[in-house]
Design a protein around this motif. Structure first.
Motif, PDB file in Angstrom:
ATOM      1  N   ALA A   1       1.856   3.926  -3.142  1.00  0.00           N
ATOM      2  CA  ALA A   1       1.189   5.226  -3.027  1.00  0.00           C
ATOM      3  C   ALA A   1       2.101   6.396  -3.373  1.00  0.00           C
ATOM      4  O   ALA A   1       1.621   7.494  -3.641  1.00  0.00           O
ATOM      5  CB  ALA A   1       0.654   5.399  -1.604  1.00  0.00           C
ATOM      6  N   TYR A   2       3.405   6.164  -3.356  1.00  0.00           N
ATOM      7  CA  TYR A   2       4.354   7.252  -3.547  1.00  0.00           C
ATOM      8  C   TYR A   2       5.470   6.860  -4.521  1.00  0.00           C
ATOM      9  O   TYR A   2       5.767   5.685  -4.698  1.00  0.00           O
ATOM     10  CB  TYR A   2       5.006   7.643  -2.212  1.00  0.00           C
ATOM     11  CG  TYR A   2       4.045   8.111  -1.163  1.00  0.00           C
ATOM     12  CD1 TYR A   2       3.648   9.440  -1.088  1.00  0.00           C
ATOM     13  CD2 TYR A   2       3.519   7.210  -0.228  1.00  0.00           C
ATOM     14  CE1 TYR A   2       2.763   9.876  -0.116  1.00  0.00           C
ATOM     15  CE2 TYR A   2       2.623   7.633   0.754  1.00  0.00           C
ATOM     16  CZ  TYR A   2       2.247   8.969   0.799  1.00  0.00           C
ATOM     17  OH  TYR A   2       1.372   9.384   1.761  1.00  0.00           O
TER      18      TYR A   2
ATOM     19  N   ARG B   1      -5.351  12.558  -3.683  1.00  0.00           N
ATOM     20  CA  ARG B   1      -6.059  12.143  -2.474  1.00  0.00           C
ATOM     21  C   ARG B   1      -5.100  11.632  -1.411  1.00  0.00           C
ATOM     22  O   ARG B   1      -5.367  11.708  -0.213  1.00  0.00           O
ATOM     23  CB  ARG B   1      -7.084  11.053  -2.810  1.00  0.00           C
ATOM     24  CG  ARG B   1      -8.288  11.579  -3.579  1.00  0.00           C
ATOM     25  CD  ARG B   1      -9.151  10.456  -4.105  1.00  0.00           C
ATOM     26  NE  ARG B   1      -8.509   9.746  -5.206  1.00  0.00           N
ATOM     27  CZ  ARG B   1      -9.128   8.818  -5.931  1.00  0.00           C
ATOM     28  NH1 ARG B   1     -10.371   8.476  -5.655  1.00  0.00           N
ATOM     29  NH2 ARG B   1      -8.499   8.226  -6.928  1.00  0.00           N
ATOM     30  N   MET B   2      -3.964  11.106  -1.836  1.00  0.00           N
ATOM     31  CA  MET B   2      -3.006  10.527  -0.906  1.00  0.00           C
ATOM     32  C   MET B   2      -2.309  11.598  -0.067  1.00  0.00           C
ATOM     33  O   MET B   2      -1.880  11.345   1.059  1.00  0.00           O
ATOM     34  CB  MET B   2      -1.959   9.706  -1.676  1.00  0.00           C
ATOM     35  CG  MET B   2      -1.064   8.852  -0.789  1.00  0.00           C
ATOM     36  SD  MET B   2      -1.985   7.717   0.255  1.00  0.00           S
ATOM     37  CE  MET B   2      -2.807   6.733  -1.020  1.00  0.00           C
ATOM     38  N   THR B   3      -2.235  12.828  -0.590  1.00  0.00           N
ATOM     39  CA  THR B   3      -1.528  13.879   0.141  1.00  0.00           C
ATOM     40  C   THR B   3      -2.211  14.223   1.453  1.00  0.00           C
ATOM     41  O   THR B   3      -1.579  14.770   2.357  1.00  0.00           O
ATOM     42  CB  THR B   3      -1.403  15.161  -0.710  1.00  0.00           C
ATOM     43  OG1 THR B   3      -2.718  15.668  -0.994  1.00  0.00           O
ATOM     44  CG2 THR B   3      -0.665  14.881  -2.003  1.00  0.00           C
TER      45      THR B   3
ATOM     46  N   TYR C   1       0.828  -1.205   0.000  1.00  0.00           N
ATOM     47  CA  TYR C   1       0.000   0.000   0.000  1.00  0.00           C
ATOM     48  C   TYR C   1       0.863   1.257   0.000  1.00  0.00           C
ATOM     49  O   TYR C   1       0.696   2.150  -0.849  1.00  0.00           O
ATOM     50  CB  TYR C   1      -0.914  -0.003   1.223  1.00  0.00           C
ATOM     51  CG  TYR C   1      -1.651   1.289   1.454  1.00  0.00           C
ATOM     52  CD1 TYR C   1      -2.699   1.684   0.620  1.00  0.00           C
ATOM     53  CD2 TYR C   1      -1.292   2.138   2.504  1.00  0.00           C
ATOM     54  CE1 TYR C   1      -3.370   2.876   0.829  1.00  0.00           C
ATOM     55  CE2 TYR C   1      -1.953   3.333   2.722  1.00  0.00           C
ATOM     56  CZ  TYR C   1      -2.998   3.704   1.877  1.00  0.00           C
ATOM     57  OH  TYR C   1      -3.653   4.880   2.085  1.00  0.00           O
ATOM     58  N   LEU C   2       1.814   1.342   0.941  1.00  0.00           N
ATOM     59  CA  LEU C   2       2.663   2.524   1.017  1.00  0.00           C
ATOM     60  C   LEU C   2       3.619   2.612  -0.159  1.00  0.00           C
ATOM     61  O   LEU C   2       3.842   3.687  -0.728  1.00  0.00           O
ATOM     62  CB  LEU C   2       3.449   2.526   2.328  1.00  0.00           C
ATOM     63  CG  LEU C   2       2.732   3.029   3.581  1.00  0.00           C
ATOM     64  CD1 LEU C   2       3.654   2.961   4.795  1.00  0.00           C
ATOM     65  CD2 LEU C   2       2.229   4.447   3.384  1.00  0.00           C
TER      66      LEU C   2
ATOM     67  N   GLY D   1       3.522  11.935  -3.650  1.00  0.00           N
ATOM     68  CA  GLY D   1       2.253  11.215  -3.745  1.00  0.00           C
ATOM     69  C   GLY D   1       1.840  11.014  -5.185  1.00  0.00           C
ATOM     70  O   GLY D   1       1.921  11.938  -5.998  1.00  0.00           O
TER      71      GLY D   1
ATOM     72  N   HIS E   1      -3.037  12.124   3.586  1.00  0.00           N
ATOM     73  CA  HIS E   1      -2.565  11.169   4.593  1.00  0.00           C
ATOM     74  C   HIS E   1      -1.047  11.197   4.764  1.00  0.00           C
ATOM     75  O   HIS E   1      -0.511  10.468   5.593  1.00  0.00           O
ATOM     76  CB  HIS E   1      -2.998   9.760   4.194  1.00  0.00           C
ATOM     77  CG  HIS E   1      -4.473   9.632   3.935  1.00  0.00           C
ATOM     78  ND1 HIS E   1      -5.402   9.680   4.935  1.00  0.00           N
ATOM     79  CD2 HIS E   1      -5.161   9.487   2.776  1.00  0.00           C
ATOM     80  CE1 HIS E   1      -6.615   9.546   4.407  1.00  0.00           C
ATOM     81  NE2 HIS E   1      -6.494   9.445   3.117  1.00  0.00           N
ATOM     82  N   THR E   2      -0.366  12.020   4.003  1.00  0.00           N
ATOM     83  CA  THR E   2       1.093  12.022   4.028  1.00  0.00           C
ATOM     84  C   THR E   2       1.643  12.310   5.408  1.00  0.00           C
ATOM     85  O   THR E   2       2.660  11.744   5.823  1.00  0.00           O
ATOM     86  CB  THR E   2       1.630  13.060   3.018  1.00  0.00           C
ATOM     87  OG1 THR E   2       1.180  12.706   1.711  1.00  0.00           O
ATOM     88  CG2 THR E   2       3.142  13.104   3.031  1.00  0.00           C
TER      89      THR E   2
ATOM     90  N   ASP F   1      -1.228  10.202  -6.085  1.00  0.00           N
ATOM     91  CA  ASP F   1      -2.640  10.559  -6.196  1.00  0.00           C
ATOM     92  C   ASP F   1      -2.874  11.735  -5.268  1.00  0.00           C
ATOM     93  O   ASP F   1      -2.432  11.726  -4.120  1.00  0.00           O
ATOM     94  CB  ASP F   1      -3.521   9.367  -5.780  1.00  0.00           C
ATOM     95  CG  ASP F   1      -5.001   9.598  -6.081  1.00  0.00           C
ATOM     96  OD1 ASP F   1      -5.467  10.735  -5.867  1.00  0.00           O
ATOM     97  OD2 ASP F   1      -5.667   8.649  -6.516  1.00  0.00           O
TER      98      ASP F   1
ATOM     99  N   HIS G   1       1.841   9.156   7.218  1.00  0.00           N
ATOM    100  CA  HIS G   1       2.655   8.155   6.531  1.00  0.00           C
ATOM    101  C   HIS G   1       4.149   8.425   6.668  1.00  0.00           C
ATOM    102  O   HIS G   1       4.955   7.495   6.714  1.00  0.00           O
ATOM    103  CB  HIS G   1       2.300   8.126   5.042  1.00  0.00           C
ATOM    104  CG  HIS G   1       0.953   7.539   4.765  1.00  0.00           C
ATOM    105  ND1 HIS G   1       0.327   7.655   3.551  1.00  0.00           N
ATOM    106  CD2 HIS G   1       0.116   6.813   5.558  1.00  0.00           C
ATOM    107  CE1 HIS G   1      -0.833   7.039   3.595  1.00  0.00           C
ATOM    108  NE2 HIS G   1      -0.997   6.532   4.804  1.00  0.00           N
TER     109      HIS G   1
END
Length: 326
Positions: free
Chosen positions: A34-35, A56-58, A30-31, A52, A60-61, A54, A64
């Motif tokens: 994602a990046y 959307r992923m930023t 997953y991680l 990131g 949660h950065t 996506d 993470h």
């Protein structure tokens, strides 16, 4: 990343280098998926730059990055093409390393903060006061039980055009009033979030404007005309404050204003005979009140002559609103 490498070499370390880094063996799928990961070597130190894949992923950065640092045994910094002033301020306060584009970087583990931008930042276009459209959007968000909004929802609720709502919401993000996440199948639908109504009001109240365009006086108001008790008349109905002998009403609709102005009388006559003061409003208060009385913040902003009696009455009126007391 080549341009960033050149910028680092030019401004920080002649021997700076950036190389793609494979983190799949050390991170969860997953991680790792994602990046994009880059290993940066500068000033005798190596650190990871994570980008990131996506938007959307930023969101949660922030959480993470600590996991990534623990798993890979290196400092890590976030790379983003653009970052809002609010987000940058948040990262700085929480000491989260970042690089924006190729010319702004905060790397506390190197003791480095550089801002090499030549262009004016968005903060250079800071809002000094709300426009009427901005104010009604601000108040609709403030009064709502919802904590999440889309541009389309606020446009429908306030009657403000979609384009103006969009610009206003982006301004609110840059001002630190709102945050947003990106959702939807295409990853383009922005959801604007109010984290705390107390903070939202506290930070936004300095931008509030008087919503009254002008006042005039008439003998009567047609029964079918859409109007709202306003000013000291409204404050009196909401509190123990005595109402003035004349009645103050707020009206927004242009056709109603034009019709009433045909019957305008002198202020002295209205006061002596206990008639009506009409406040022509800058925005449609019917969108933010459910009864026949103006909403509380527009009411407070419309008061021009304050004294101790009025201040006490305002505090009494606002006791029910938790966000006002915070």
């Amino acid at each position: 990343m080549q341009e960033l490498e050149k910028q680092l070499a030019k401004t920080v370390d002649n021997n700076a280098s950036i190389q793609k880094y494979d983190a799949r063996a050390q991170l969860t799928p997953y991680l790792a998926g994602a990046y994009e990961f880059y290993k940066v070597n500068v000033l005798g130190t190596s650190f990871l730059l994570i980008k990131g894949l996506d938007e959307r992923m930023t969101m949660h950065t922030q959480k993470h990055i600590h996991t990534i640092e623990d798993r890979l045994g290196m400092y890590a910094a976030v790379w983003e093409e653009r970052m809002t002033p609010y987000k940058r301020k948040k990262y700085l306060s929480e000491r989260i390393p970042f690089i924006i584009g190729n010319n702004q970087m905060f790397l506390p583990f190197l003791g480095t903060y550089l801002d090499l931008r030549e262009e004016k930042s968005q903060e250079g276009k800071m809002v000094k006061k709300f426009t009427p459209a901005m104010q009604i959007i601000f108040l609709r968000v403030l009064y709502g039980t919802e904590t999440k909004w889309t541009q389309a929802e606020l446009s429908k609720e306030t009657g403000v055009t979609a384009m103006t709502v969009s610009r206003t919401l982006e301004s609110f993000v840059n001002m630190g009033l709102l945050e947003y996440s990106v959702e939807g199948l295409t990853g383009r639908k922005k959801i604007y979030v109010v984290k705390d109504k107390g903070d939202f009001f506290k930070e936004g109240k300095k931008y509030l404007i008087n919503p009254v365009k002008k006042s005039f006086y008439v003998k009567s108001i047609p029964k079918k005309m859409k109007c709202f008790t306003s000013g000291l008349s409204a404050l009196g109905k909401n509190t123990m404050l005595s109402e003035p002998s004349y009645t103050i009403v707020a009206i927004y609709r242009k056709t109603d204003i034009e019709a009433l102005k045909q019957e305008e009388i002198a202020k002295e006559e209205a006061y002596e005979e206990n008639l009506f003061e009409v406040q022509e409003m800058k925005y449609d208060i019917s969108r933010i009140t459910k009864d026949s009385i103006i909403d509380p913040i527009s009411l407070i902003c419309s008061l021009t002559d304050m004294d101790e009696r009025i201040e006490i009455a305002i505090e009494e009126m606002m006791e029910r609103y938790v966000w006002y007391k915070d």
